[in-house]
Design an enzyme around this catalytic site. Structure first.
Site, PDB file in Angstrom:
ATOM      1  N   GLU A 166      40.067  37.898  43.902  1.00  0.00           N
ATOM      2  CA  GLU A 166      39.507  36.688  44.514  1.00  0.00           C
ATOM      3  C   GLU A 166      40.341  35.446  44.244  1.00  0.00           C
ATOM      4  OE1 GLU A 166      36.089  39.554  43.866  1.00  0.00           O
ATOM      5  OE2 GLU A 166      37.816  38.868  42.713  1.00  0.00           O
TER       6      GLU A 166
ATOM      7  N   HIS B 259      40.132  44.974  40.392  1.00  0.00           N
ATOM      8  CA  HIS B 259      39.220  44.473  41.425  1.00  0.00           C
ATOM      9  C   HIS B 259      38.483  45.596  42.139  1.00  0.00           C
ATOM     10  CE1 HIS B 259      37.576  42.135  44.721  1.00  0.00           C
ATOM     11  NE2 HIS B 259      38.095  43.009  45.560  1.00  0.00           N
TER      12      HIS B 259
ATOM     13  N   HIS C 176      38.769  34.541  39.060  1.00  0.00           N
ATOM     14  CA  HIS C 176      37.859  33.589  39.711  1.00  0.00           C
ATOM     15  C   HIS C 176      36.840  33.079  38.709  1.00  0.00           C
ATOM     16  CE1 HIS C 176      34.755  36.709  39.604  1.00  0.00           C
ATOM     17  NE2 HIS C 176      35.732  37.545  39.931  1.00  0.00           N
TER      18      HIS C 176
ATOM     19  N   ASP D 250      42.867  40.671  39.193  1.00  0.00           N
ATOM     20  CA  ASP D 250      41.708  40.597  40.079  1.00  0.00           C
ATOM     21  C   ASP D 250      42.205  40.141  41.450  1.00  0.00           C
ATOM     22  OD1 ASP D 250      39.081  40.850  40.847  1.00  0.00           O
ATOM     23  OD2 ASP D 250      38.295  39.388  39.423  1.00  0.00           O
TER      24      ASP D 250
ATOM     25  N   GLU E 106      33.712  36.554  33.984  1.00  0.00           N
ATOM     26  CA  GLU E 106      34.783  37.527  33.757  1.00  0.00           C
ATOM     27  C   GLU E 106      35.913  36.935  32.915  1.00  0.00           C
ATOM     28  OE1 GLU E 106      35.738  39.299  37.612  1.00  0.00           O
ATOM     29  OE2 GLU E 106      33.612  39.135  38.125  1.00  0.00           O
TER      30      GLU E 106
ATOM     31  N   HIS F 271      31.588  34.607  41.224  1.00  0.00           N
ATOM     32  CA  HIS F 271      30.527  35.543  40.866  1.00  0.00           C
ATOM     33  C   HIS F 271      30.851  36.075  39.474  1.00  0.00           C
ATOM     34  CE1 HIS F 271      33.710  38.221  42.322  1.00  0.00           C
ATOM     35  NE2 HIS F 271      33.184  39.139  41.538  1.00  0.00           N
TER      36      HIS F 271
END
Length: 275
Positions: free
Chosen positions: A10, A60, A104, A8, A134, A115
């Site tokens: 972030e 991502h 994240h 990912d 996630e 998020h």
């Protein structure tokens, strides 16, 4: 040793703002470079541990963030979308371990760029009544395939979230959240050295067998009641209130179905899955 890496953005070293991680953002090209360096550190660690086959999934947003020529040549890259299994596309029971790089924390936490999959469109997710994002869904789905998550990298809140799911997972904090768009950063070279060492050690250390929930109940609360209403047209999806739907099933199949939910939501809200 076959290693799977889901990457990912972030939770990558140095990145703190949407302009760092979204195509078109003023610092996105720099963010892509930073992303490649973090995953390359993980690849070097995997090779040091004896990995013979490494698969990297760009997980991502548009899933075209990693430039193939920037990736360590020992790894094969899964790039682009749609992907049937989204952030876990390409993960199979043949893999010996999974790594989550640049992850994240879930929606509602004060982590960097926190998020759950779709920015503000998804308010909350629960797996068997337990709040999840996630990280938790990746862990549970990997466990269902019999593949342990060995290492996670991200900010300190992401590391704490993983520790709550499975304390045996090695975590590397590359930054320390001050707010959703601010953090104290570890020096880039220091962070990458830490990633490489943690992966090298984490892949050879004994790992606790992960818990597999089967069947599981996945519950998602959406910002839009219209999205929740539309999803009830999918067999097995029921509502618990105007904005919350749930379904039961076995992982990883339920994870794949959740990807369909997000595509429906994206078609109705013009907001693609952010991840």
């Amino acid at each position: 040793m076959r290693i799977y890496i889901s990457v990912d953005m972030e939770g990558i070293t140095g990145l703190v703002d949407a302009d760092d991680v979204q195509p078109g953002g003023r610092d996105y090209e720099h963010g892509r470079q930073m992303m490649a360096e973090d995953v390359n550190a993980a690849i070097r660690g995997a090779l040091a541990a004896g990995a013979t086959h490494i698969t990297v999934n760009d997980a991502h947003g548009p899933m075209r963030n990693l430039l193939p020529e920037a990736l360590h040549p020992a790894a094969r890259l899964i790039r682009g979308k749609p992907k049937n299994m989204g952030m876990l596309d390409g993960l199979t029971a043949d893999h010996d371990a999974a790594l989550c790089v640049g992850y994240h924390s879930r929606a509602g936490t004060l982590g960097v760029l926190s998020h759950s999959f779709m920015g503000h469109e998804i308010e909350d997710i629960w797996l068997d009544g337990r709040p999840v994002g996630e990280i938790g869904l990746a862990h549970a789905t990997s466990a269902a395939l019999g593949v342990p998550v060995a290492v996670l990298t991200g900010d300190d809140r992401a590391c704490e979230e993983m520790a709550e799911w499975d304390a045996s997972v090695t975590t590397v904090a590359v930054k320390y959240a001050g707010d959703r768009f601010a953090a104290e950063l570890r020096p880039a070279e220091e962070a990458r050295t830490a990633i490489e060492k943690a992966v090298a050690a984490g892949l050879v250390a004994p790992r606790v067998t992960s818990t597999v929930w089967e069947p599981v109940t996945l519950t998602v609360r959406w910002q839009s009641a219209s999205v929740a209403s539309a999803l009830q047209g999918i067999p097995g999806v029921t509502a618990t209130d105007f904005r919350t739907v749930q379904a039961q099933g076995a992982l990883p199949g339920l994870y794949r179905q959740f990807g369909v939910w997000m595509r429906v939501a994206a078609s109705m809200t013009n907001q693609p899955p952010y991840c």
